[in-house]
Design a protein around this motif. Structure first.
Motif, short mmCIF file in Angstrom:
data_model
loop_
_atom_site.label_atom_id
_atom_site.label_comp_id
_atom_site.label_asym_id
_atom_site.label_seq_id
_atom_site.Cartn_x
_atom_site.Cartn_y
_atom_site.Cartn_z
N ARG A 67 -82.14 -39.33 14.45
CA ARG A 67 -83.01 -38.73 13.45
C ARG A 67 -84.19 -38.04 14.15
N GLU A 68 -84.45 -36.82 13.75
CA GLU A 68 -85.51 -36.03 14.37
C GLU A 68 -86.44 -35.51 13.28
N ARG A 69 -87.73 -35.88 13.39
CA ARG A 69 -88.71 -35.48 12.38
C ARG A 69 -89.92 -34.82 13.05
N PRO A 70 -90.58 -33.88 12.35
CA PRO A 70 -91.78 -33.25 12.92
C PRO A 70 -92.86 -34.30 13.15
N ALA A 71 -93.53 -34.19 14.28
CA ALA A 71 -94.64 -35.09 14.60
C ALA A 71 -95.95 -34.46 14.13
N ALA A 72 -96.90 -35.29 13.72
CA ALA A 72 -98.17 -34.79 13.20
C ALA A 72 -98.92 -33.97 14.24
N VAL B 155 -88.28 -38.89 17.49
CA VAL B 155 -86.85 -39.18 17.44
C VAL B 155 -86.65 -40.69 17.36
N ASP B 156 -85.77 -41.12 16.48
CA ASP B 156 -85.34 -42.51 16.49
C ASP B 156 -83.87 -42.58 16.13
N ILE B 157 -83.27 -43.76 16.36
CA ILE B 157 -81.87 -44.00 16.01
C ILE B 157 -81.83 -44.80 14.73
N VAL B 158 -80.98 -44.38 13.80
CA VAL B 158 -80.87 -45.05 12.50
C VAL B 158 -79.44 -45.52 12.28
N HIS B 159 -79.30 -46.54 11.45
CA HIS B 159 -78.00 -47.19 11.23
C HIS B 159 -77.83 -47.47 9.73
N ALA B 160 -76.62 -47.25 9.23
CA ALA B 160 -76.30 -47.55 7.83
C ALA B 160 -74.85 -48.00 7.76
N LEU C 114 -73.84 -45.73 0.67
CA LEU C 114 -74.21 -46.39 1.91
C LEU C 114 -75.41 -47.31 1.67
N SER C 115 -75.57 -48.28 2.55
CA SER C 115 -76.81 -49.05 2.57
C SER C 115 -77.96 -48.12 2.97
N ALA C 116 -79.17 -48.60 2.83
CA ALA C 116 -80.32 -47.81 3.27
C ALA C 116 -80.24 -47.59 4.78
N TRP C 117 -80.69 -46.42 5.23
CA TRP C 117 -80.75 -46.16 6.66
C TRP C 117 -81.85 -47.01 7.28
N GLN C 118 -81.50 -47.78 8.28
CA GLN C 118 -82.44 -48.66 8.97
C GLN C 118 -82.71 -48.11 10.36
N SER C 119 -83.98 -47.97 10.72
CA SER C 119 -84.32 -47.49 12.05
C SER C 119 -84.16 -48.62 13.06
N VAL C 120 -83.46 -48.33 14.16
CA VAL C 120 -83.40 -49.28 15.27
C VAL C 120 -84.25 -48.79 16.42
#
Length: 359
Positions: A85-90, A96-101, A110-116
């Protein structure tokens, strides 16, 4: 000559330009599901009944801000998704983080996306964190492997109670691509990664245990081409594209075997199938002509020849392979128009497919 940081930045940019691909899964009810990236999520098609041939209307699974995805199933046919997952930084740039569902049943939400998470604290290094590969062991333990922002290899595993362990650093450098990871039927997990000059291989010292010493081999691997398949109990065969030799097959106790073919710059799909009474391996890739190629060889006897055939189906990325409820091989591609198409194994000797069906 690129320095380590410049190389990692270049690799991340290369990954970001690549199409995501297409994935096939088979639920506990026997129905197949196809997934293709679509805007802010995944467009999903599911067979109306096990074995098809009819597919239902598509729906969209929310998967916001993902740049890459890996898909695996456990023994109960739960579908595990791991995404980058890639999101704009302030302050500018990206985080960037890794997410799992998890999808627990065919066609269900799907279950909610959980950040690992992301193990890097430095913003510029964390932004170069790579694409994940997810596998699930027979015990149910989930393993996610990712090339880190400095070109090393990181692993994170889910504990039996559902909580995630800390990131494990396998302490290497110069990795340039997404690793090939396999959860073997014997309970062990193996990882193969590649630098610009060699491959690096890790295997657990026991099921669910730590990682043994890395094994290094001087092999040339085209970026983005690594794949793996368990070809006998507890034994993995790795596939990649050698720029000089085409597709190769490699087991860690031997030398790479040239398989030929005419692959483009994508990965390979692989599945085992019984054909004419023989245990065979079916391979598929996007050819240099932009169409889907399929190859067949007797499993672990590739040196005696691989039969390659051009299906003629244009595709934007690597095909996917799976068995349907009647144990027929099904191949899926993303056409040049971005729409998925599937072809199913027909009756008769050898391996042949029926007409491509648009979903």
């Amino acid at each position: 000559m690129l320095g380590q940081g410049a190389r990692a930045t270049s690799d991340a940019a290369h990954e970001a330009r690549r199409p995501w691909g297409i994935w096939l899964t088979r639920g506990k009810d026997g129905r197949l599901t196809a997934y293709v990236p679509d805007g802010g999520g995944l467009r999903r098609w599911t067979e109306k009944r096990p074995g098809g041939p009819a597919w239902g209307e598509s729906d969209v699974v929310p998967a916001p801000e993902l740049t890459h995805l890996s898909v695996a199933q456990n023994a109960d046919a739960y579908v595990h998704f791991a995404g980058r997952r890639e999101r704009p930084a302030a302050e500018g740039g990206v985080t960037v983080d890794i997410v799992h569902a998890i999808q627990y049943q065919t066609g269900r939400p799907l279950s909610a996306w959980q950040s690992v998470g992301n193990p890097h604290k430095e913003a510029d290094v964390g932004a170069r964190f790579g694409a994940p590969t997810v596998v699930v062991s027979p015990s149910g333990e989930v393993t996610i492997a990712v090339r880190n922002g400095r070109g090393g290899m990181m692993v994170r595993r889910e504990r039996a109670d559902g909580r995630w362990r800390r990131w494990e650093d396998l302490r290497c450098r110069r990795i340039e691509q997404v690793p090939a990871v396999v959860a073997l039927s014997t309970g062990y997990v193996e990882i193969l990664a590649a630098t610009d000059k060699e491959t690096l291989h890790w295997a657990q010292d026991k099921p669910g245990g730590g990682w043994g010493d890395v094994q290094r081999s001087k092999r040339v691997v085209a970026p983005g081409s690594l794949a793996v398949l368990e070809t006998s109990p507890g034994r993995a065969t790795y596939y990649w594209t050698d720029p000089a030799a085409g597709v190769v097959a490699y087991r860690t106790d031997g030398e790479p075997i040239d398989l030929g073919g005419a692959p483009s710059d994508d990965t390979h799909a692989a599945v085992r199938a019984e054909l004419d009474g023989l245990d065979c391996t079916v391979l598929a890739h996007r050819g240099s002509s932009g169409t889907a190629f399929v190859g067949v060889a007797v499993t672990e006897d590739e040196a005696n020849g691989v039969w390659w055939s051009d299906t003629g189906a244009p595709c934007l990325t690597a095909p996917a392979l799976i068995h349907d409820a009647h144990d027929r091989v099904v191949m899926a591609v993303v056409g040049q128009d971005g729409a998925p198409r599937v072809a199913r194994q027909t009756d008769g000797p050898g391996l042949s497919f029926d007409e491509w069906r648009a979903l």
